[in-house]
Design an enzyme around this catalytic site. Sequence first.
Site, mmCIF file in Angstrom:
data_model
loop_
_atom_site.group_PDB
_atom_site.id
_atom_site.type_symbol
_atom_site.label_atom_id
_atom_site.label_comp_id
_atom_site.label_asym_id
_atom_site.label_seq_id
_atom_site.Cartn_x
_atom_site.Cartn_y
_atom_site.Cartn_z
ATOM 1 N N HIS A 22 0.947 -1.069 0.023
ATOM 2 C CA HIS A 22 -0.046 0.133 0.021
ATOM 3 C C HIS A 22 0.798 1.291 -0.072
ATOM 4 O O HIS A 22 2.129 1.034 -0.187
ATOM 5 C CB HIS A 22 -0.990 0.113 1.149
ATOM 6 C CG HIS A 22 -0.563 0.078 2.453
ATOM 7 N ND1 HIS A 22 0.710 0.626 2.956
ATOM 8 C CD2 HIS A 22 -0.554 -1.123 3.413
ATOM 9 C CE1 HIS A 22 0.917 0.443 4.088
ATOM 10 N NE2 HIS A 22 0.159 -0.385 4.587
ATOM 11 N N HIS A 25 3.982 1.510 2.543
ATOM 12 C CA HIS A 25 5.110 0.900 2.207
ATOM 13 C C HIS A 25 5.682 1.482 0.834
ATOM 14 O O HIS A 25 7.064 1.810 0.861
ATOM 15 C CB HIS A 25 4.904 -0.514 1.540
ATOM 16 C CG HIS A 25 3.983 -1.351 2.474
ATOM 17 N ND1 HIS A 25 2.900 -2.086 2.105
ATOM 18 C CD2 HIS A 25 4.184 -1.573 3.708
ATOM 19 C CE1 HIS A 25 2.234 -2.601 3.264
ATOM 20 N NE2 HIS A 25 2.890 -2.464 4.234
ATOM 21 N N CYS A 130 0.189 -10.635 20.601
ATOM 22 C CA CYS A 130 -0.574 -10.104 19.667
ATOM 23 C C CYS A 130 0.246 -10.375 18.325
ATOM 24 O O CYS A 130 1.114 -10.115 17.941
ATOM 25 C CB CYS A 130 -0.764 -8.496 19.816
ATOM 26 S SG CYS A 130 -1.424 -8.040 17.964
ATOM 27 N N CYS A 133 0.929 -7.773 15.814
ATOM 28 C CA CYS A 133 2.209 -7.090 15.947
ATOM 29 C C CYS A 133 3.499 -8.050 15.949
ATOM 30 O O CYS A 133 4.584 -7.537 15.853
ATOM 31 C CB CYS A 133 2.268 -6.258 17.314
ATOM 32 S SG CYS A 133 0.850 -5.202 17.750
ATOM 33 N N CYS A 147 -5.242 -4.949 21.722
ATOM 34 C CA CYS A 147 -3.853 -4.374 21.226
ATOM 35 C C CYS A 147 -4.442 -2.959 20.400
ATOM 36 O O CYS A 147 -5.321 -3.044 19.900
ATOM 37 C CB CYS A 147 -3.442 -5.221 20.190
ATOM 38 S SG CYS A 147 -2.495 -4.413 19.166
ATOM 39 N N HIS A 150 -4.200 -3.281 16.699
ATOM 40 C CA HIS A 150 -4.887 -4.189 15.848
ATOM 41 C C HIS A 150 -6.367 -4.607 16.318
ATOM 42 O O HIS A 150 -7.233 -5.103 15.895
ATOM 43 C CB HIS A 150 -4.058 -5.532 15.794
ATOM 44 C CG HIS A 150 -2.899 -5.514 15.003
ATOM 45 N ND1 HIS A 150 -1.650 -5.112 15.496
ATOM 46 C CD2 HIS A 150 -2.812 -5.425 13.776
ATOM 47 C CE1 HIS A 150 -0.654 -5.018 14.857
ATOM 48 N NE2 HIS A 150 -1.040 -4.945 13.589
ATOM 49 N N LYS A 296 -6.808 6.090 10.252
ATOM 50 C CA LYS A 296 -5.557 4.788 10.054
ATOM 51 C C LYS A 296 -6.094 3.980 8.961
ATOM 52 O O LYS A 296 -7.086 3.866 8.533
ATOM 53 C CB LYS A 296 -5.623 3.959 11.477
ATOM 54 C CG LYS A 296 -4.448 3.134 11.426
ATOM 55 C CD LYS A 296 -3.987 2.406 12.596
ATOM 56 C CE LYS A 296 -3.311 1.082 12.008
ATOM 57 N NZ LYS A 296 -2.623 0.564 12.745
ATOM 58 N N LYS A 299 -7.501 -2.311 6.333
ATOM 59 C CA LYS A 299 -8.382 -3.049 5.462
ATOM 60 C C LYS A 299 -9.911 -3.177 5.859
ATOM 61 O O LYS A 299 -10.809 -3.037 5.090
ATOM 62 C CB LYS A 299 -7.963 -4.809 5.423
ATOM 63 C CG LYS A 299 -6.762 -4.919 4.337
ATOM 64 C CD LYS A 299 -6.775 -6.626 4.524
ATOM 65 C CE LYS A 299 -5.091 -6.938 4.815
ATOM 66 N NZ LYS A 299 -4.761 -8.215 4.935
HETATM 67 N N1 MSP Z 1 8.155 -6.668 8.885
HETATM 68 C C1 MSP Z 1 8.117 -5.619 9.634
HETATM 69 C C2 MSP Z 1 9.535 -4.922 9.508
HETATM 70 C C3 MSP Z 1 10.670 -5.709 9.600
HETATM 71 S S1 MSP Z 1 12.083 -4.723 9.270
HETATM 72 C C4 MSP Z 1 13.351 -5.721 9.801
HETATM 73 C C5 MSP Z 1 6.778 -4.690 9.497
HETATM 74 N N2 MSP Z 1 6.356 -4.894 8.247
HETATM 75 S S2 MSP Z 1 5.226 -3.661 7.826
HETATM 76 O O1 MSP Z 1 4.705 -4.480 6.403
HETATM 77 O O2 MSP Z 1 4.165 -3.490 8.649
HETATM 78 O O3 MSP Z 1 5.773 -2.352 7.345
HETATM 79 C C6 MSP Z 1 6.044 -1.429 8.327
HETATM 80 C C7 MSP Z 1 6.711 -0.402 7.592
HETATM 81 O O4 MSP Z 1 5.853 0.288 6.468
HETATM 82 C C8 MSP Z 1 6.644 1.188 8.357
HETATM 83 O O5 MSP Z 1 7.801 1.168 9.111
HETATM 84 C C9 MSP Z 1 6.848 2.079 7.369
HETATM 85 O O6 MSP Z 1 8.202 2.182 6.730
HETATM 86 C C10 MSP Z 1 5.733 1.507 6.247
HETATM 87 N N3 MSP Z 1 4.515 1.782 6.478
HETATM 88 C C11 MSP Z 1 3.156 1.212 6.627
HETATM 89 N N4 MSP Z 1 2.247 1.943 6.937
HETATM 90 C C12 MSP Z 1 2.622 3.276 6.837
HETATM 91 C C13 MSP Z 1 2.118 4.368 6.903
HETATM 92 N N5 MSP Z 1 0.651 4.469 7.208
HETATM 93 N N6 MSP Z 1 2.419 5.561 6.875
HETATM 94 C C14 MSP Z 1 3.939 5.633 6.361
HETATM 95 N N7 MSP Z 1 4.576 4.398 6.318
HETATM 96 C C15 MSP Z 1 3.934 3.218 6.618
HETATM 97 O O7 MSP Z 1 6.629 -3.934 10.288
#
Ligand code: MSP
Length: 484
Positions: A22, A25, A130, A133, A147, A150, A296, A299
């Site tokens: 999304h 990422h 959780c 997380c 949580c 979530h 936030k 889904k």
């Molecule tokens: N898999 C773990 C990370 C392991 S790294 C050793 C994880 N994955 S995640 O898919 O949840 O990705 C989290 C990251 O995605 C955030 O730290 C950020 O970089 C990005 N983002 C996810 N949602 C976001 C927003 N709503 N806004 C900005 N960045 C976001 O955590």
Amino acid sequence: MEKTKKKFYITTPIYYVNDKPHIGHAYTTIAADVLTRFFKKQGKDVFFLTGTDEHGINIARAAEKAGKNPQEFCDKNSELFKRAWKNLNIKYDYFIRTTDEHHEKTVKDFLKKLKQKDAVYEKEYTGLYCSGCEKFLTEKELIDGKCPDHKKEPEKISEKNWFFNLEKYLKQVESLIKKNKLILRPEYAKKETLGLFKQKLEDFSISRQKVKWGIELPFDKNQTVYVWVDALLNYISGDGSEKFKKYWEDGYVIHLLAKDILKFHAIYWPAMLNAVGHKTPDKEFIHGFFTINGQKMSKTLGNVIDPNNIVEKFGSDAARYLLLSQFPFGQDGDIKEEKFVEKYNADLANGLGNLVARVLTLVARNSIQYTRSSKIDSKILANIKKLKKDYKKLMQEFKLYETLDEVWKFISFCDLYIEKEKPWQLIKNHESRVKNYELEKILNNLLYCINEISDLVAPFLPETSKKIKEQLKSGKSIPLFPRI
Ligand code: MSP
């Protein structure tokens, strides 16, 4: 130190494959790509790593729900990330998957070292877990027994786990941060992290007994490696080559992430590395978290924005621009998808696109050759000199939003210059056989500015930059950003 190092290593978090890519990422990954391109232009030798996080209970459950075996599920979903990054013109050096064989080896070797160094111990443990997380939560962290992230009740888990002796390394990590040997930016992230050392930071478990979808713990076959330990180690796995190791060991190591995973990166990760006497990262930049229309992104709310859709509608360069120009990198912000069209038309179609089209059309009609050597107005030269200096400083501080703002101010300056000089009037008065020096001077000034702009936007808008260069060479105008 940053300045003297030739090698740079930039990473994004590795994303969970139970989610589709999304714009959250995409935001981090585009930023990493922009910085990589910028540092390469500065003459640095940069390695850029991104990838997917594929183990753990959450992924195993998602695979089961999808009626697939976990490996198949991960193979399919990691492709979605690769495809999205391709659509966004992201040029990573390697896409790591935690199911990669070489990564498995890194994890096992690292855990063996932790054991040898006496950094881990076994303990019976009961806690509230959780799976969203992938971590244990304390009673205090729950809101109405759920949580807060979530909105699910955690599961009570009771098992024998291996624990990492975090306490033993806390002083070292705190000192790294205090002395800026591990630079945490923005400042608030450093403060927040240092604040955590004042509270009790508990040892964390590094293995799971009941989770089967994971890497086997090398010294206890009944356990798999905790998904976060597995995931953090991706940064030292890289592409598994000998050449890669130099980027970690001799390079300037930068992790990009959002604040949701700050504690893992700023405390657990350097502590693990310290435990085995390994080099720690040089800098961690924590960018903001964004919401969609004040909510936030989730889904359940159905407000998740797929970056592929933005690319389809606006093109890859525009998608990159639209995300990075929302709010300063490092601050939280809110995104309104409806505003994308407005911003696209204002900054790209009417701003940069229109400037290039206007000038190139005049150039083509009047057979003007772009010559860099021609005398450029001194005021323009001074302006560009300052812009380039500010640009470099802002980029080095990862101020991507402010950098774009400066470049776009310069685009407005060029527009004003055209309005003031009115080159079209000179054309009207132009007698075809007499060389029109005044017109040539003005257009050459503008071509010079456009050439500079094409260099400055290159890390952000690589395709547009290339197209502008082609036009400057051929003297023919090609439309850049059609109005929507
Ligand atoms: N898999 C773990 C990370 C392991 S790294 C050793 C994880 N994955 S995640 O898919 O949840 O990705 C989290 C990251 O995605 C955030 O730290 C950020 O970089 C990005 N983002 C996810 N949602 C976001 C927003 N709503 N806004 C900005 N960045 C976001 O955590």
